[in-house]
Design a protein around this motif. Structure first.
Motif, PDB file in Angstrom:
ATOM      1  N   UNK A 129       0.712  -1.308  -0.229  1.00  0.00           N
ATOM      2  CA  UNK A 129       0.156   0.060  -0.153  1.00  0.00           C
ATOM      3  C   UNK A 129       0.816   1.274   0.156  1.00  0.00           C
ATOM      4  N   UNK A 130       1.985   1.356   0.820  1.00  0.00           N
ATOM      5  CA  UNK A 130       2.721   2.469   0.862  1.00  0.00           C
ATOM      6  C   UNK A 130       3.431   2.809  -0.508  1.00  0.00           C
ATOM      7  N   UNK A 131       3.825   1.723  -1.309  1.00  0.00           N
ATOM      8  CA  UNK A 131       4.278   2.057  -2.524  1.00  0.00           C
ATOM      9  C   UNK A 131       3.243   2.514  -3.523  1.00  0.00           C
ATOM     10  N   UNK A 132       2.063   1.868  -3.493  1.00  0.00           N
ATOM     11  CA  UNK A 132       1.081   2.172  -4.337  1.00  0.00           C
ATOM     12  C   UNK A 132       0.669   3.962  -4.045  1.00  0.00           C
ATOM     13  N   UNK A 162      -9.730   8.990  -6.194  1.00  0.00           N
ATOM     14  CA  UNK A 162     -10.516   7.607  -5.500  1.00  0.00           C
ATOM     15  C   UNK A 162      -9.967   6.426  -5.490  1.00  0.00           C
ATOM     16  N   UNK A 163      -8.937   6.388  -6.374  1.00  0.00           N
ATOM     17  CA  UNK A 163      -8.092   5.300  -6.202  1.00  0.00           C
ATOM     18  C   UNK A 163      -7.097   5.326  -4.749  1.00  0.00           C
ATOM     19  N   UNK A 164      -6.741   6.497  -4.628  1.00  0.00           N
ATOM     20  CA  UNK A 164      -5.949   6.518  -3.350  1.00  0.00           C
ATOM     21  C   UNK A 164      -6.914   6.645  -2.190  1.00  0.00           C
ATOM     22  N   UNK A 165      -8.133   6.943  -2.164  1.00  0.00           N
ATOM     23  CA  UNK A 165      -9.204   6.815  -1.128  1.00  0.00           C
ATOM     24  C   UNK A 165      -9.607   5.255  -0.996  1.00  0.00           C
ATOM     25  N   UNK A 166      -9.424   4.469  -1.822  1.00  0.00           N
ATOM     26  CA  UNK A 166      -9.698   2.970  -1.871  1.00  0.00           C
ATOM     27  C   UNK A 166      -8.500   2.457  -1.091  1.00  0.00           C
ATOM     28  N   UNK A 167      -7.242   2.745  -1.579  1.00  0.00           N
ATOM     29  CA  UNK A 167      -6.021   2.102  -0.881  1.00  0.00           C
ATOM     30  C   UNK A 167      -6.105   2.480   0.608  1.00  0.00           C
ATOM     31  N   UNK A 168      -6.385   3.756   1.061  1.00  0.00           N
ATOM     32  CA  UNK A 168      -6.454   4.320   2.553  1.00  0.00           C
ATOM     33  C   UNK A 168      -7.552   3.538   3.209  1.00  0.00           C
ATOM     34  N   UNK A 209      -9.820  10.045   3.572  1.00  0.00           N
ATOM     35  CA  UNK A 209     -10.559   9.297   2.376  1.00  0.00           C
ATOM     36  C   UNK A 209     -11.552  10.431   2.087  1.00  0.00           C
ATOM     37  N   UNK A 210     -12.240  11.062   2.924  1.00  0.00           N
ATOM     38  CA  UNK A 210     -13.336  12.112   2.701  1.00  0.00           C
ATOM     39  C   UNK A 210     -12.645  13.312   2.000  1.00  0.00           C
ATOM     40  N   UNK A 211     -11.436  13.463   2.381  1.00  0.00           N
ATOM     41  CA  UNK A 211     -10.666  14.774   1.432  1.00  0.00           C
ATOM     42  C   UNK A 211     -10.485  14.304   0.294  1.00  0.00           C
ATOM     43  N   UNK A 212     -10.071  13.163  -0.115  1.00  0.00           N
ATOM     44  CA  UNK A 212      -9.770  12.614  -1.577  1.00  0.00           C
ATOM     45  C   UNK A 212     -11.002  12.551  -2.325  1.00  0.00           C
ATOM     46  N   UNK A 213     -12.241  12.299  -1.882  1.00  0.00           N
ATOM     47  CA  UNK A 213     -13.503  12.324  -2.380  1.00  0.00           C
ATOM     48  C   UNK A 213     -13.623  13.834  -2.801  1.00  0.00           C
ATOM     49  N   UNK A 214     -13.742  14.698  -1.944  1.00  0.00           N
ATOM     50  CA  UNK A 214     -13.934  16.123  -2.301  1.00  0.00           C
ATOM     51  C   UNK A 214     -12.950  16.572  -3.239  1.00  0.00           C
ATOM     52  N   UNK A 215     -11.699  16.441  -3.158  1.00  0.00           N
ATOM     53  CA  UNK A 215     -10.628  16.688  -4.279  1.00  0.00           C
ATOM     54  C   UNK A 215     -10.970  16.076  -5.444  1.00  0.00           C
TER      55      UNK A 215
END
Length: 389
Positions: free
Chosen positions: A38-41, A60-66, A85-91
């Protein structure tokens, strides 16, 4: 010329090869996730977003990994993950997410909320103990980060907080549920009423119970809650009014009659205070009127207390209610007689004497049941002295 053209062609091939080489070296994020790297992703995604932040799908992908990473740690440590996750969805939305992206975000939000919320519910169902409520609380708090409008999560968070002894936090959770409810249920108002009663704020409790707007004759528990709120707030008239309705609906309910009689006595005691004022102000007509009212109210209180005892003669509480009633009302009459008009004194003292006899009788019964009760013995001693005087 041929050599020159060949040289230029070679240069073009080298440039093309350079770009092909760069493209082929791009790390496969999905594979990293599949390998639990996950860290590398995340590092790869962050690098790509640094180069070009206008890629809504990558957020969205980053939120899924988190979210995947959050499941590997204890629920009380997931707060920062869900906030990211919420921040990534907003971004993603800010960076031009299309309908497909937005649909994915909504689906993921529901999924993550459901995971945390249901985890909290399962803990409630399968376990008990204070540590369980702490864990359940963490799950519901996580769920609310994802969906801050989830009424059911606020309700269950309130349950956890209440069982942890956090009354204020439980109230806050239910009031948040109320704020996010389009049509608040009667149960929500009832629970808030109960919590405010537990907190020691009967006025607020009564307000919420009244907002439940439920037919009290059909919900005896709600009726008890509201009655307790009125009693705690010394609103004996309101309590008695509700109890009168309930006694008519449930005439064989001894407890209702006992509480009703007690509230009628409290009203009688207040009337006696008004009678004392009328005597001291030398208001003859008012004193006569209030005296009749006090007698009538006292007799109704006596009737209800006797009816409660008749329905359960083994109940010590009902027996004691009668003893206390007669004792206290006798004291009221003795006190009033001191300031009453001369032509009223004899009547008031006679009433006091009769009440003292009844009080002596009932305290005597209590003393027979519990001969070592110092309180009963002391009352009997005092009453016998009054009788002899």
């Amino acid at each position: 010329m041929k050599i020159s053209n060949f040289t230029r062609l070679t240069g073009l091939l080298l440039v093309a090869g350079f770009f092909i080489s760069c493209g082929s070296s791009k790390v496969n994020v999905d594979q990293l996730v599949a390998d639990n790297k996950y860290d590398q992703a995340l590092t790869e995604i962050n690098n790509r977003l640094t180069e070009d932040p206008g890629q809504p799908g990558l957020y969205i992908k980053r939120a899924e990994i988190t979210a995947e990473m959050a499941q590997d740690i204890n629920p009380e440590l997931r707060k920062d993950h869900y906030n990211r996750i919420v921040t990534d969805f907003e971004l993603s939305a800010e960076m031009g997410a299309n309908e497909s992206h937005l649909a994915t975000i909504d689906s993921l939000k529901q999924q993550y909320w459901k995971t945390e919320h249901n985890s909290g519910l399962r803990i409630f169902e399968n376990n008990d103990g204070i540590n369980v409520y702490e864990t359940a609380k963490s799950h519901f708090l996580n769920a609310l980060i994802i969906r801050p409008d989830a009424v059911s999560s606020y309700k269950n968070l309130a349950v956890a907080e209440f069982n942890l002894g956090n009354i204020d936090a439980a109230i806050s959770s239910l009031e948040s549920a109320l704020d996010h409810s389009n049509e608040p249920s009667a149960e929500l108002y009832e629970n808030l009423g109960y919590l405010y009663l537990e907190k020691g704020n009967p006025a607020m409790a009564a307000d919420y119970y009244e907002m439940a707007n439920t037919d009290m004759t059909e919900d005896i528990n709600l009726a008890y809650g509201l009655i307790n709120a009125y009693i705690s707030n010394s609103n004996h008239e309101a309590a008695a009014s509700m109890l009168e309705i309930l006694v008519e609906e449930y005439p064989d309910n001894a407890n209702l009659r006992n509480v009703y009689g007690t509230q009628l006595y409290e009203i009688t005691s207040n009337i006696m205070d008004d009678l004392k004022d009328a005597y001291e102000e030398n208001d003859t007509s008012l004193a006569e009127q209030i005296k009749m009212e006090a007698v009538g109210m006292g007799e109704e209180a006596e009737t209800q207390l006797i009816e409660a005892f008749k329905r359960d003669t083994t109940n010590i509480e009902y027996l004691e209610s009668l003893a206390v009633f007669y004792n206290n009302l006798a004291a009221n009459y003795l006190s009033i007689a001191k300031v009453a008009f001369e032509d009223h004194k004899s009547e008031l003292r006679n009433r006091a004497d009769k009440l003292i006899n009844f009080a002596t009788d009932y305290y005597g019964r209590l003393n027979e049941i519990h001969p070592n009760n110092s309180g009963y013995n002391s009352k009997l001693t005092t009453l016998n002295k009054l009788k002899n005087n």
